[in-house]
Design a protein around this motif. Sequence first.
Motif, PDB file in Angstrom:
ATOM      1  N   ALA A   1      44.588  29.219 -46.876  1.00 43.70           N
ATOM      2  CA  ALA A   1      43.947  27.976 -47.274  1.00 43.70           C
ATOM      3  C   ALA A   1      42.465  28.224 -47.518  1.00 43.70           C
ATOM      4  O   ALA A   1      41.892  29.175 -46.995  1.00 43.70           O
ATOM      5  N   ALA A   2      41.857  27.343 -48.324  1.00 40.70           N
ATOM      6  CA  ALA A   2      40.418  27.426 -48.580  1.00 40.70           C
ATOM      7  C   ALA A   2      39.869  26.026 -48.772  1.00 40.70           C
ATOM      8  O   ALA A   2      40.613  25.092 -49.105  1.00 40.70           O
ATOM      9  N   ILE A   3      38.561  25.911 -48.586  1.00 42.53           N
ATOM     10  CA  ILE A   3      37.910  24.619 -48.709  1.00 42.53           C
ATOM     11  C   ILE A   3      36.550  24.810 -49.353  1.00 42.53           C
ATOM     12  O   ILE A   3      35.838  25.780 -49.065  1.00 42.53           O
ATOM     13  N   SER A   4      36.199  23.907 -50.253  1.00 45.53           N
ATOM     14  CA  SER A   4      34.905  23.982 -50.905  1.00 45.53           C
ATOM     15  C   SER A   4      33.788  23.627 -49.932  1.00 45.53           C
ATOM     16  O   SER A   4      34.036  23.083 -48.850  1.00 45.53           O
ATOM     17  N   TRP A   5      32.544  23.884 -50.334  1.00 44.76           N
ATOM     18  CA  TRP A   5      31.416  23.633 -49.442  1.00 44.76           C
ATOM     19  C   TRP A   5      31.339  22.165 -49.050  1.00 44.76           C
ATOM     20  O   TRP A   5      30.917  21.827 -47.950  1.00 44.76           O
ATOM     21  N   SER A   6      31.741  21.279 -49.969  1.00 44.51           N
ATOM     22  CA  SER A   6      31.617  19.836 -49.761  1.00 44.51           C
ATOM     23  C   SER A   6      32.838  19.213 -49.102  1.00 44.51           C
ATOM     24  O   SER A   6      32.825  18.025 -48.787  1.00 44.51           O
ATOM     25  N   SER A   7      33.890  19.997 -48.925  1.00 48.17           N
ATOM     26  CA  SER A   7      35.190  19.517 -48.431  1.00 48.17           C
ATOM     27  C   SER A   7      35.940  18.690 -49.457  1.00 48.17           C
ATOM     28  O   SER A   7      37.035  18.208 -49.168  1.00 48.17           O
ATOM     29  N   LEU A   8      35.398  18.530 -50.656  1.00 42.80           N
ATOM     30  CA  LEU A   8      36.067  17.711 -51.657  1.00 42.80           C
ATOM     31  C   LEU A   8      37.317  18.384 -52.204  1.00 42.80           C
ATOM     32  O   LEU A   8      38.234  17.703 -52.679  1.00 42.80           O
TER      33      LEU A   8
END
Length: 127
Positions: free
Chosen positions: A49-56
């Motif tokens: 899994a991965a997540i952008s810096w903004s969590s968007l």
Amino acid sequence: QVQLVESGGGLVQAGGSLRLSCAASGRTFSRYAMGWFRQAPGKEREFVAAISWSSLTTYYADSAKGRFTISRDNAKNTVYLQMNSLKAEDTAVYYCATPGTTTPGQRLGVPDEYTYWGQGTQVTVSS
């Protein structure tokens, strides 16, 4: 320098849950994407899994969709991986990682996009 420290692994029965944490230090955490990977004995490291810096934006491997949730708390410099309905095949060492840059269009499912890695935490699911 950038340091990533995972915690929360352990032994759990199939169907159970675990929450992994990864504490980051050494740079402005909130500017960078974060990812989780895993590696089972005799297998290559694979994306979870991965997540952008903004969590968007979040990304999941097919094996994780519907069971795992990635999240982050930028105030705590920490990224999490909530794992539910665990299966024996989820047994692996789990690593968190982060890219070295904030370049747009990063392929967050590819290990080569990541520069910094934690030491890993063992997750063992008994069947």
